[in-house]
Scaffold this motif. Structure first.
Motif, PDB file in Angstrom:
ATOM      1  N   PHE A  16       0.815  -1.220   0.000  1.00  0.00           N
ATOM      2  CA  PHE A  16       0.000   0.000   0.000  1.00  0.00           C
ATOM      3  C   PHE A  16       0.850   1.272   0.000  1.00  0.00           C
ATOM      4  O   PHE A  16       0.314   2.368   0.056  1.00  0.00           O
ATOM      5  CB  PHE A  16      -0.921   0.012   1.232  1.00  0.00           C
ATOM      6  N   ASN A  17       2.176   1.143  -0.050  1.00  0.00           N
ATOM      7  CA  ASN A  17       3.056   2.308  -0.038  1.00  0.00           C
ATOM      8  C   ASN A  17       4.065   2.193  -1.171  1.00  0.00           C
ATOM      9  O   ASN A  17       4.680   1.133  -1.370  1.00  0.00           O
ATOM     10  CB  ASN A  17       3.815   2.422   1.301  1.00  0.00           C
ATOM     11  N   ASP A  18       4.262   3.285  -1.895  1.00  0.00           N
ATOM     12  CA  ASP A  18       5.157   3.303  -3.049  1.00  0.00           C
ATOM     13  C   ASP A  18       6.558   3.719  -2.605  1.00  0.00           C
ATOM     14  O   ASP A  18       6.946   4.873  -2.706  1.00  0.00           O
ATOM     15  CB  ASP A  18       4.615   4.276  -4.103  1.00  0.00           C
ATOM     16  N   LEU A  19       7.315   2.749  -2.069  1.00  0.00           N
ATOM     17  CA  LEU A  19       8.691   3.025  -1.646  1.00  0.00           C
ATOM     18  C   LEU A  19       9.645   2.603  -2.760  1.00  0.00           C
ATOM     19  O   LEU A  19       9.442   1.592  -3.423  1.00  0.00           O
ATOM     20  CB  LEU A  19       9.020   2.250  -0.370  1.00  0.00           C
ATOM     21  N   SER A  20      10.700   3.366  -2.958  1.00  0.00           N
ATOM     22  CA  SER A  20      11.666   3.062  -4.012  1.00  0.00           C
ATOM     23  C   SER A  20      12.514   1.854  -3.620  1.00  0.00           C
ATOM     24  O   SER A  20      12.618   1.490  -2.441  1.00  0.00           O
ATOM     25  CB  SER A  20      12.572   4.267  -4.258  1.00  0.00           C
ATOM     26  N   THR A  21      13.132   1.235  -4.623  1.00  0.00           N
ATOM     27  CA  THR A  21      13.996   0.081  -4.371  1.00  0.00           C
ATOM     28  C   THR A  21      15.179   0.452  -3.461  1.00  0.00           C
ATOM     29  O   THR A  21      15.519  -0.315  -2.549  1.00  0.00           O
ATOM     30  CB  THR A  21      14.497  -0.498  -5.703  1.00  0.00           C
ATOM     31  N   PRO A  22      15.845   1.626  -3.638  1.00  0.00           N
ATOM     32  CA  PRO A  22      16.911   1.996  -2.696  1.00  0.00           C
ATOM     33  C   PRO A  22      16.406   2.116  -1.250  1.00  0.00           C
ATOM     34  O   PRO A  22      17.109   1.731  -0.315  1.00  0.00           O
ATOM     35  CB  PRO A  22      17.381   3.354  -3.235  1.00  0.00           C
ATOM     36  N   ALA A  23      15.181   2.635  -1.080  1.00  0.00           N
ATOM     37  CA  ALA A  23      14.624   2.776   0.275  1.00  0.00           C
ATOM     38  C   ALA A  23      14.391   1.401   0.897  1.00  0.00           C
ATOM     39  O   ALA A  23      14.642   1.189   2.089  1.00  0.00           O
ATOM     40  CB  ALA A  23      13.319   3.568   0.234  1.00  0.00           C
ATOM     41  N   PRO A  58      26.477   8.253  -1.140  1.00  0.00           N
ATOM     42  CA  PRO A  58      26.089   8.959   0.085  1.00  0.00           C
ATOM     43  C   PRO A  58      24.792   9.738  -0.088  1.00  0.00           C
ATOM     44  O   PRO A  58      23.929   9.720   0.795  1.00  0.00           O
ATOM     45  CB  PRO A  58      27.283   9.900   0.336  1.00  0.00           C
ATOM     46  N   ALA A  59      24.626  10.419  -1.234  1.00  0.00           N
ATOM     47  CA  ALA A  59      23.380  11.151  -1.479  1.00  0.00           C
ATOM     48  C   ALA A  59      22.210  10.189  -1.607  1.00  0.00           C
ATOM     49  O   ALA A  59      21.094  10.480  -1.154  1.00  0.00           O
ATOM     50  CB  ALA A  59      23.501  11.997  -2.755  1.00  0.00           C
ATOM     51  N   GLY A  60      22.456   9.019  -2.205  1.00  0.00           N
ATOM     52  CA  GLY A  60      21.389   8.025  -2.346  1.00  0.00           C
ATOM     53  C   GLY A  60      20.939   7.495  -0.998  1.00  0.00           C
ATOM     54  O   GLY A  60      19.744   7.278  -0.777  1.00  0.00           O
ATOM     55  N   VAL A  61      21.883   7.281  -0.077  1.00  0.00           N
ATOM     56  CA  VAL A  61      21.540   6.830   1.279  1.00  0.00           C
ATOM     57  C   VAL A  61      20.666   7.874   1.976  1.00  0.00           C
ATOM     58  O   VAL A  61      19.656   7.553   2.608  1.00  0.00           O
ATOM     59  CB  VAL A  61      22.808   6.552   2.101  1.00  0.00           C
ATOM     60  N   LYS A  62      21.043   9.150   1.841  1.00  0.00           N
ATOM     61  CA  LYS A  62      20.290  10.215   2.519  1.00  0.00           C
ATOM     62  C   LYS A  62      18.888  10.351   1.956  1.00  0.00           C
ATOM     63  O   LYS A  62      17.922  10.539   2.695  1.00  0.00           O
ATOM     64  CB  LYS A  62      21.051  11.540   2.398  1.00  0.00           C
ATOM     65  N   ARG A  63      18.768  10.237   0.626  1.00  0.00           N
ATOM     66  CA  ARG A  63      17.430  10.332   0.026  1.00  0.00           C
ATOM     67  C   ARG A  63      16.565   9.148   0.446  1.00  0.00           C
ATOM     68  O   ARG A  63      15.380   9.299   0.753  1.00  0.00           O
ATOM     69  CB  ARG A  63      17.539  10.383  -1.501  1.00  0.00           C
ATOM     70  N   GLN A  67      13.043   9.213   2.658  1.00  0.00           N
ATOM     71  CA  GLN A  67      11.794   8.607   2.186  1.00  0.00           C
ATOM     72  C   GLN A  67      11.227   7.649   3.232  1.00  0.00           C
ATOM     73  O   GLN A  67      10.016   7.634   3.477  1.00  0.00           O
ATOM     74  CB  GLN A  67      12.040   7.861   0.874  1.00  0.00           C
ATOM     75  N   LEU A  68      12.098   6.870   3.873  1.00  0.00           N
ATOM     76  CA  LEU A  68      11.644   5.945   4.908  1.00  0.00           C
ATOM     77  C   LEU A  68      11.087   6.691   6.125  1.00  0.00           C
ATOM     78  O   LEU A  68      10.101   6.264   6.738  1.00  0.00           O
ATOM     79  CB  LEU A  68      12.799   5.039   5.341  1.00  0.00           C
ATOM     80  N   LYS A  69      11.713   7.820   6.460  1.00  0.00           N
ATOM     81  CA  LYS A  69      11.225   8.596   7.598  1.00  0.00           C
ATOM     82  C   LYS A  69       9.863   9.203   7.301  1.00  0.00           C
ATOM     83  O   LYS A  69       8.966   9.204   8.149  1.00  0.00           O
ATOM     84  CB  LYS A  69      12.222   9.711   7.948  1.00  0.00           C
ATOM     85  N   GLN A  70       9.669   9.701   6.060  1.00  0.00           N
ATOM     86  CA  GLN A  70       8.369  10.250   5.678  1.00  0.00           C
ATOM     87  C   GLN A  70       7.288   9.179   5.704  1.00  0.00           C
ATOM     88  O   GLN A  70       6.131   9.461   6.012  1.00  0.00           O
ATOM     89  CB  GLN A  70       8.458  10.874   4.280  1.00  0.00           C
ATOM     90  N   ALA A  71       7.667   7.941   5.391  1.00  0.00           N
ATOM     91  CA  ALA A  71       6.701   6.840   5.419  1.00  0.00           C
ATOM     92  C   ALA A  71       6.439   6.344   6.834  1.00  0.00           C
ATOM     93  O   ALA A  71       5.541   5.542   7.065  1.00  0.00           O
ATOM     94  CB  ALA A  71       7.213   5.682   4.563  1.00  0.00           C
ATOM     95  N   GLY A  72       7.233   6.822   7.810  1.00  0.00           N
ATOM     96  CA  GLY A  72       7.011   6.460   9.206  1.00  0.00           C
ATOM     97  C   GLY A  72       7.582   5.118   9.603  1.00  0.00           C
ATOM     98  O   GLY A  72       7.196   4.568  10.629  1.00  0.00           O
ATOM     99  N   PHE A 154       9.164  21.005  -6.624  1.00  0.00           N
ATOM    100  CA  PHE A 154       9.761  19.855  -7.298  1.00  0.00           C
ATOM    101  C   PHE A 154      11.203  19.669  -6.831  1.00  0.00           C
ATOM    102  O   PHE A 154      11.969  20.614  -6.734  1.00  0.00           O
ATOM    103  CB  PHE A 154       9.727  20.067  -8.817  1.00  0.00           C
ATOM    104  N   VAL A 155      11.540  18.403  -6.513  1.00  0.00           N
ATOM    105  CA  VAL A 155      12.909  18.050  -6.151  1.00  0.00           C
ATOM    106  C   VAL A 155      13.403  17.041  -7.174  1.00  0.00           C
ATOM    107  O   VAL A 155      12.812  15.981  -7.338  1.00  0.00           O
ATOM    108  CB  VAL A 155      12.978  17.441  -4.739  1.00  0.00           C
ATOM    109  N   LYS A 156      14.469  17.387  -7.879  1.00  0.00           N
ATOM    110  CA  LYS A 156      14.958  16.497  -8.931  1.00  0.00           C
ATOM    111  C   LYS A 156      15.489  15.202  -8.313  1.00  0.00           C
ATOM    112  O   LYS A 156      16.029  15.206  -7.207  1.00  0.00           O
ATOM    113  CB  LYS A 156      16.032  17.187  -9.768  1.00  0.00           C
ATOM    114  N   PRO A 157      15.327  14.082  -9.012  1.00  0.00           N
ATOM    115  CA  PRO A 157      15.792  12.794  -8.477  1.00  0.00           C
ATOM    116  C   PRO A 157      17.288  12.619  -8.674  1.00  0.00           C
ATOM    117  O   PRO A 157      17.925  13.356  -9.413  1.00  0.00           O
ATOM    118  CB  PRO A 157      15.013  11.799  -9.341  1.00  0.00           C
ATOM    119  N   THR A 158      17.818  11.627  -8.007  1.00  0.00           N
ATOM    120  CA  THR A 158      19.203  11.238  -8.277  1.00  0.00           C
ATOM    121  C   THR A 158      19.211  10.248  -9.437  1.00  0.00           C
ATOM    122  O   THR A 158      18.181   9.687  -9.799  1.00  0.00           O
ATOM    123  CB  THR A 158      19.840  10.573  -7.051  1.00  0.00           C
ATOM    124  N   ARG A 159      20.387  10.048  -9.977  1.00  0.00           N
ATOM    125  CA  ARG A 159      20.511   9.070 -11.069  1.00  0.00           C
ATOM    126  C   ARG A 159      20.094   7.683 -10.576  1.00  0.00           C
ATOM    127  O   ARG A 159      19.465   6.906 -11.305  1.00  0.00           O
ATOM    128  CB  ARG A 159      21.963   9.047 -11.567  1.00  0.00           C
TER     129      ARG A 159
END
Length: 243
Positions: A16-23, A58-63, A67-72, A154-159
């Protein structure tokens, strides 16, 4: 609590939640660290350790952790200098159990009570109007909150995020070509600033099917599949360390 129970609860949450594969990968890396600590409430983990476990930048870890924190599903406290971030354990099993309680309350609290108040109070009609006004005010605040959420900048994504989304979609888009194209034009769509980069990826999908453009081999996968693979890999190992 336990590794398997928390992983199963996370798998259900992904439906029920759209989390990215890195997350998803980062969540499992942190779950493993909490498991190895004996389920301490707070642990410190360096960015370099999480990079080694997830293969993210490092930027990918932070993003991913934002995302995980916003999802609770996690919480963390960054520290200054070279000090490692403190991560706070959030049990998905514990937060899922109390969900049955709200269904029992309406049975114990019947609704005729407001009618009794109106009969006993000569100003009942005025009190009822006050309640209606308060309800409208609350609804207005909720609408304002929804509008402000929709109008986020809008926040641009990472590669890495573009690559992960293309893999999740199982499309034929070359994520590097997509990223370089919009990075070069300032993330503009025509003369307007981009509002949703995922929608832009889906547009490239439709165009590639019509004109066979932007094609690059892609392997179909998604976050839920990754979760199940993680469960199969670490299900029987309490102290699994590698991902």
């Amino acid at each position: 609590m336990g590794y398997i129970e928390e992983a199963k609860a996370f798998d259900e949450l992904l439906e029920f939640n759209d989390l990215s594969t890195p997350a998803v990968a980062l969540w499992y890396a942190l779950l493993n660290r909490f498991n190895r600590s004996g389920w301490q409430k707070d642990i410190t983990v360096s960015i370099s350790t999480l990079q080694a476990k997830t293969k993210l930048s490092p930027a990918g870890v932070k993003r991913a952790r934002n995302q995980l924190k916003q999802a609770g599903v996690i919480d963390f406290t960054p520290r200054k200098g070279n000090l490692s971030t403190i991560y706070h354990f959030v049990s998905l099993v514990a937060t899922r159990e109390p969900q049955t309680e709200p269904h029992a309350e309406p049975q114990a609290d019947p609704q005729p009570e407001p009618q009794a108040d109106l009969q006993a109070d000569p100003h009942g009609e005025r009190n009822n109007k006050t309640r209606l006004d308060k309800t409208r005010l609350d609804n207005g605040k909720e609408n304002i909150k929804k509008k402000s959420t929709r109008s986020k900048q809008f926040v641009k994504p990472t590669r890495e995020e573009v690559r992960a989304y293309c893999i999740e979609r199982g499309n034929d888009i070359d994520p590097d070509k997509f990223y370089d194209y919009y990075e070069s034009n300032g993330w503009m769509v025509g003369k307007s600033k981009m509002k949703d980069w995922k929608a832009a990826v889906r547009t490239w999908e439709r165009n590639s099917k019509q004109w066979n453009l932007f094609s690059a081999p892609a392997k179909k996968s998604n976050a839920v599949d990754l979760t199940k693979k993680m469960l199969e890999k670490y299900g029987g190992v309490k102290d699994a360390d590698d991902y």
